[in-house]
Design a protein around this motif. Structure first.
Motif, PDB file in Angstrom:
ATOM      1  N   UNK A 111     -14.700  40.525 -35.749  1.00 35.23           N
ATOM      2  CA  UNK A 111     -14.099  40.681 -34.516  1.00 35.23           C
ATOM      3  C   UNK A 111     -13.788  39.010 -34.091  1.00 35.23           C
ATOM      4  N   UNK A 112     -14.947  38.218 -34.041  1.00 38.09           N
ATOM      5  CA  UNK A 112     -14.814  37.071 -33.485  1.00 38.09           C
ATOM      6  C   UNK A 112     -13.570  36.203 -34.120  1.00 38.09           C
ATOM      7  N   UNK A 113     -13.274  36.479 -35.413  1.00 42.70           N
ATOM      8  CA  UNK A 113     -12.181  35.444 -35.964  1.00 42.70           C
ATOM      9  C   UNK A 113     -10.885  36.213 -35.685  1.00 42.70           C
ATOM     10  N   UNK A 114     -10.867  37.375 -35.838  1.00 41.55           N
ATOM     11  CA  UNK A 114      -9.773  38.156 -35.474  1.00 41.55           C
ATOM     12  C   UNK A 114      -9.304  37.675 -34.076  1.00 41.55           C
ATOM     13  N   UNK A 115     -10.247  37.862 -33.208  1.00 39.57           N
ATOM     14  CA  UNK A 115      -9.778  37.558 -31.729  1.00 39.57           C
ATOM     15  C   UNK A 115      -9.157  36.151 -31.556  1.00 39.57           C
ATOM     16  N   UNK A 116     -10.005  35.177 -32.195  1.00 40.29           N
ATOM     17  CA  UNK A 116      -9.266  33.907 -32.152  1.00 40.29           C
ATOM     18  C   UNK A 116      -8.077  33.670 -32.729  1.00 40.29           C
ATOM     19  N   UNK A 117      -7.824  34.342 -33.860  1.00 43.06           N
ATOM     20  CA  UNK A 117      -6.626  34.390 -34.603  1.00 43.06           C
ATOM     21  C   UNK A 117      -5.432  34.968 -33.508  1.00 43.06           C
ATOM     22  N   UNK A 118      -5.730  36.104 -33.216  1.00 41.00           N
ATOM     23  CA  UNK A 118      -4.500  36.648 -32.264  1.00 41.00           C
ATOM     24  C   UNK A 118      -4.404  35.697 -31.116  1.00 41.00           C
ATOM     25  N   UNK A 119      -5.211  35.360 -30.529  1.00 41.74           N
ATOM     26  CA  UNK A 119      -5.291  34.329 -29.179  1.00 41.74           C
ATOM     27  C   UNK A 119      -4.329  33.020 -29.696  1.00 41.74           C
ATOM     28  N   UNK A 120      -4.696  32.606 -30.831  1.00 41.28           N
ATOM     29  CA  UNK A 120      -3.950  31.448 -31.146  1.00 41.28           C
ATOM     30  C   UNK A 120      -2.479  31.732 -31.283  1.00 41.28           C
ATOM     31  N   UNK A 121      -1.878  32.979 -31.641  1.00 40.83           N
ATOM     32  CA  UNK A 121      -0.681  33.513 -31.856  1.00 40.83           C
ATOM     33  C   UNK A 121       0.079  33.669 -30.356  1.00 40.83           C
ATOM     34  N   UNK A 122      -0.906  33.590 -29.424  1.00 41.07           N
ATOM     35  CA  UNK A 122      -0.361  33.797 -28.018  1.00 41.07           C
ATOM     36  C   UNK A 122       0.197  32.703 -27.294  1.00 41.07           C
ATOM     37  N   UNK A 123       0.205  31.699 -28.096  1.00 40.15           N
ATOM     38  CA  UNK A 123       0.539  30.269 -27.239  1.00 40.15           C
ATOM     39  C   UNK A 123       1.887  30.346 -26.745  1.00 40.15           C
ATOM     40  N   UNK A 124       3.021  30.836 -27.657  1.00 39.98           N
ATOM     41  CA  UNK A 124       4.307  30.982 -27.325  1.00 39.98           C
ATOM     42  C   UNK A 124       4.767  31.992 -26.000  1.00 39.98           C
ATOM     43  N   UNK A 125       3.699  32.843 -26.131  1.00 35.75           N
ATOM     44  CA  UNK A 125       3.769  33.758 -24.718  1.00 35.75           C
ATOM     45  C   UNK A 125       3.374  33.170 -23.653  1.00 35.75           C
ATOM     46  N   UNK A 139     -14.610  31.020 -47.341  1.00 37.07           N
ATOM     47  CA  UNK A 139     -14.768  31.109 -45.916  1.00 37.07           C
ATOM     48  C   UNK A 139     -14.801  29.872 -45.204  1.00 37.07           C
ATOM     49  N   UNK A 140     -15.539  28.915 -45.642  1.00 39.05           N
ATOM     50  CA  UNK A 140     -15.495  27.692 -44.794  1.00 39.05           C
ATOM     51  C   UNK A 140     -14.170  27.089 -44.807  1.00 39.05           C
ATOM     52  N   UNK A 141     -13.413  27.006 -45.591  1.00 36.55           N
ATOM     53  CA  UNK A 141     -12.057  26.556 -45.429  1.00 36.55           C
ATOM     54  C   UNK A 141     -11.358  27.456 -44.500  1.00 36.55           C
ATOM     55  N   UNK A 142     -11.292  28.732 -44.409  1.00 38.99           N
ATOM     56  CA  UNK A 142     -10.722  29.515 -43.669  1.00 38.99           C
ATOM     57  C   UNK A 142     -11.119  29.158 -42.396  1.00 38.99           C
ATOM     58  N   UNK A 153      -6.416  30.344 -47.930  1.00 39.68           N
ATOM     59  CA  UNK A 153      -6.310  31.707 -47.577  1.00 39.68           C
ATOM     60  C   UNK A 153      -7.175  31.830 -46.254  1.00 39.68           C
ATOM     61  N   UNK A 154      -6.613  32.883 -45.264  1.00 39.87           N
ATOM     62  CA  UNK A 154      -7.397  32.734 -43.848  1.00 39.87           C
ATOM     63  C   UNK A 154      -8.037  34.151 -43.978  1.00 39.87           C
ATOM     64  N   UNK A 155      -9.440  34.436 -43.695  1.00 45.67           N
ATOM     65  CA  UNK A 155      -9.702  35.510 -43.482  1.00 45.67           C
ATOM     66  C   UNK A 155     -10.270  35.932 -42.211  1.00 45.67           C
ATOM     67  N   UNK A 156     -10.023  37.436 -41.642  1.00 46.55           N
ATOM     68  CA  UNK A 156     -10.086  37.643 -40.508  1.00 46.55           C
ATOM     69  C   UNK A 156     -11.389  38.872 -40.173  1.00 46.55           C
ATOM     70  N   UNK A 157     -12.368  38.637 -41.119  1.00 41.99           N
ATOM     71  CA  UNK A 157     -13.374  39.859 -41.247  1.00 41.99           C
ATOM     72  C   UNK A 157     -14.367  40.109 -40.183  1.00 41.99           C
TER      73      UNK A 157
END
Ligand code: ARG
Length: 657
Positions: free
Chosen positions: A571-585, A627-630, A565-569
């Protein structure tokens, strides 16, 4: 799945009742600058309100009300004068990332309607060494071909080498008159390029000689006119007059330019005259320019001996070219040079005349365009064919052989007019539905802001550029390795291999990260900087992730297979996650107007997000094993996205640095 296209798709539906042509409005959906305004913001309500004569806020509320983003975004919010703010749902982000873990393509879908693209790039003139200018066409073209392929298109790459032009007349002449047989036997390409340079210099010398007197005369004329201007101004009492001063200033500028040109020309001539060997050769070959043209025409006309020499010279030249491409990691599906089209030139000219597309004028044949004084010449008075003729034959061949939907020409901006004409001619030939695009680029400049040249005034050779970049990369790799807390880790051969990858990457990336239309200043220091928008920074980010995995004894494959499971607790984690999803863009943006710098900008932002994440979120020492795994998954996806993104740019990563 890419967020922006998904938003566009949904907004398209919501806009349908109020706007027939939503595309310009959809282009106004962007990333928010400030997290206060969500992740994405649609800014079209103001423009649309104006057009429809309606209150933009109301309109925004209406469209937002129709927008279906359930399960994807939080309910849209209307703010300010009519912005629609969207915040992507965390559970949606997590789902997408989880899907990306097991996906080679990292969740980027292939295009729904694949097209066939021909990419014409690199295309050096053989028999003279590749120089700094070739890095641009080669890097940009290769990056576009790779990115188009990744997007799901069919791509045919074709290296349209110049293997039939005047430079062969030059080396044939050089070979007959100046060849050092022993040197040729040992290293034919080295000797041929020496001959090329020598003949070039002698031709330039004689051409320069004839330019000298007119240029000096022009300068004298400009100077005496300036003296007159001063005298007139004084006589009329207008020395303080703004317009007079401006005219004098302009005149002075023209004089400075002419003086500089003359100075450069004199220096060039002197360089030959002061060299006893060269000046002797120059004196012995006064008509070298004409003779070289003669050799070229005889080659084209089928002269046995010249054809034989051409057949002898070409293979070693191609082999040398191939070695450089190998080093650059660039390959082509086809290398159909100018010579390949030789026999198609006469027929195509005749056909174009018969079709009324080209006509004779003054003994020559050209295609005339409205509003343009000069036609595009396709046959000279003396019967010789031109660059444009070959390009028309090439176009025809490509259409017949590969049925492309688009042809991209990755060529220097100086050839803009040529391509404009070529494309206009193609439309007359009936290729109206074929996308023809000149992917043009600017000049590589030296630190002095002028085209990058050696001290002798020649373009800098590509091989020496690569060597220098690699040598400098080697120093950086060694310093880094020596500074490792646990002591150096790399063997000399590892260091050499890493330096080769890092050096060449730096060179390519420096080129690709520029807006291709602009000129850019070449700087080894900047391109190899460990911080900033460089390949080195990106490769370092990649290697850092890999070293975390090594240090923690984490098996990346097993981690991926376990889909933790991935945790986005934070801002830094969430920002990185969102940025990862922008690759296609980023891939979409890159292909929209064929601009690889869209991809480099994205990778830079991703690496920055990663950096912030890394500073704020302990990975191996995370508070809980979950959290380590995430976090390890986020690290791994970052590394894979960097690797893939650099891969699309033709750049390799290294596991250690
Ligand atoms: N060989 C040419 C040059 O060095 C570039 C060719 C580009 N491609 C083309 N189809 N015209 O300027």
């Amino acid at each position: 799945m890419s967020i922006l296209p998904e938003l566009e798709r949904r907004f398209r539906r919501a806009l349908a009742p109020v706007e027939e042509d939503p595309d310009p409005l959809l282009a106004m959906i962007r990333r928010s600058q400030d997290p206060k305004f969500g992740d994405y913001q649609a800014n079209f309500a103001m423009a649309l309100g104006k057009k429809l004569g309606r209150d933009p806020r109301q309109l925004a509320a209406e469209v937002a009300g129709r927008l279906s983003v359930d399960g994807f975004c939080q309910p849209p919010e209307v703010a300010g004068p009519g912005f629609i703010n969207l915040r992507v749902r965390d559970d949606w982000i997590v789902d997408q990332l989880t899907a990306a873990i097991g996906d080679e393509r990292l969740g980027v879908p292939a295009v729904a309607e694949p097209k066939t693209y021909v990419v014409d790039f690199s295309a050096p003139n053989v028999a003279k060494p590749m120089h700094v200018g070739h890095i641009r066409s080669t890097s940009i073209g290769d990056a576009l071909a790779r990115t188009l392929r990744f997007a799901g298109h069919r791509v045919v790459t074709d290296n349209h080498i110049g293997d039939w032009g005047t430079q062969f007349g030059m080396i044939i002449y050089g070979y007959r008159n100046f060849c050092d047989g022993e040197a040729y036997g040992q290293n034919p390409v080295g000797e041929l390029s020496r001959l090329y340079q020598l003949v070039r210099r002698l031709i330039d010398y004689h051409a320069g000689k004839t330019r000298l007197a007119p240029l000096a005369e022009k300068l004298a004329g400009l100077e005496s006119r300036l003296a007159e201007m001063h005298a007139e101004a004084a006589a009329e009492g207008k020395t303080g007059d703004k317009r007079v001063k401006k005219a004098i200033h302009r005149q002075q500028k023209d004089i400075d330019e002419a003086r500089e040109e003359l100075g450069e020309l004199r220096a060039k001539l002197e360089a030959v005259e002061q060299d006893p060997e060269l000046s002797k050769l120059a004196a012995e070959h006064p008509r070298i320019g004409q003779s070289v043209l003669g050799e070229t025409s005889r080659l084209h006309a089928g002269d046995e001996e010249n054809r034989r020499l051409w057949r002898e010279f070409l293979p070693p030249c191609l082999a040398a070219l191939g070695a450089t491409y190998k080093r650059l990691g660039v390959a082509f599906d086809h290398t159909l040079g100018e010579s390949f089209y030789h026999q198609r030139l006469r027929p195509i000219v005749e056909e174009l005349i018969a079709a009324g597309i080209a006509r004779e004028s003054d003994g020559a044949v050209g295609i005339f365009f409205e509003g343009q004084d000069a036609p595009m010449l396709i046959r000279k008075k003396d019967g010789a064919f031109l660059y444009a003729t070959t390009d028309l034959a090439t176009l025809r061949y490509r259409v017949e052989a590969w049925q492309p939907d688009a042809i991209l020409y990755v060529v220097d901006f100086r050839q803009s007019l040529h391509f404009e004409n070529l494309f206009a001619a193609a439309r007359r030939m009936g290729y109206e539905r074929l996308e023809l695009k000149h992917v043009s680029f600017g000049t590589v400049l030296g630190e002095d802001g002028r085209p990058f040249k050696t001290r002798e005034g020649d373009a800098v050779g590509l091989e020496s550029l690569l060597d220098e970049a690699v040598a400098r990369a080697r120093k950086i790799v060694e310093e880094n390795d020596d500074a490792k807390p646990g002591g150096a880790e790399l063997s000399p051969s590892q260091r050499a291999r890493i330096a080769e990858t890092v050096g060449i990457a730096a060179l390519k990336y420096a080129d690709l990260s520029q807006n291709r239309d602009s000129d850019y200043v070449f700087s080894y220091d900047k391109m190899l900087a460990m911080n900033g928008n460089t390949a080195t920074y990106m490769q370092y980010a990649y290697a850092r992730v890999r070293s975390i995995f090594a240090k923690g004894g984490v098996d990346a494959e097993a981690l991926r297979a376990s889909r933790p499971p991935i945790f986005l607790n934070t801002p830094a984690e969430r920002d990185l996650a969102l940025e990862l999803l922008r690759f296609g863009e980023a891939v979409d943006y890159c292909l929209k107007d064929y601009r690889p710098n869209q991809l480099t900008s994205y990778l830079f932002e991703l690496a920055n997000c990663y950096s912030t994440f890394f500073e704020n979120c302990p990975v191996l020492k995370a508070e809980t094993p979950e959290l380590r795994q995430s976090r390890l998954v986020l690290c791994d996806l970052t590394a894979r996205t960097i690797q893939k993104g650099l891969g699309l740019l033709g750049i390799d990563v290294v596991e250690k640095m």
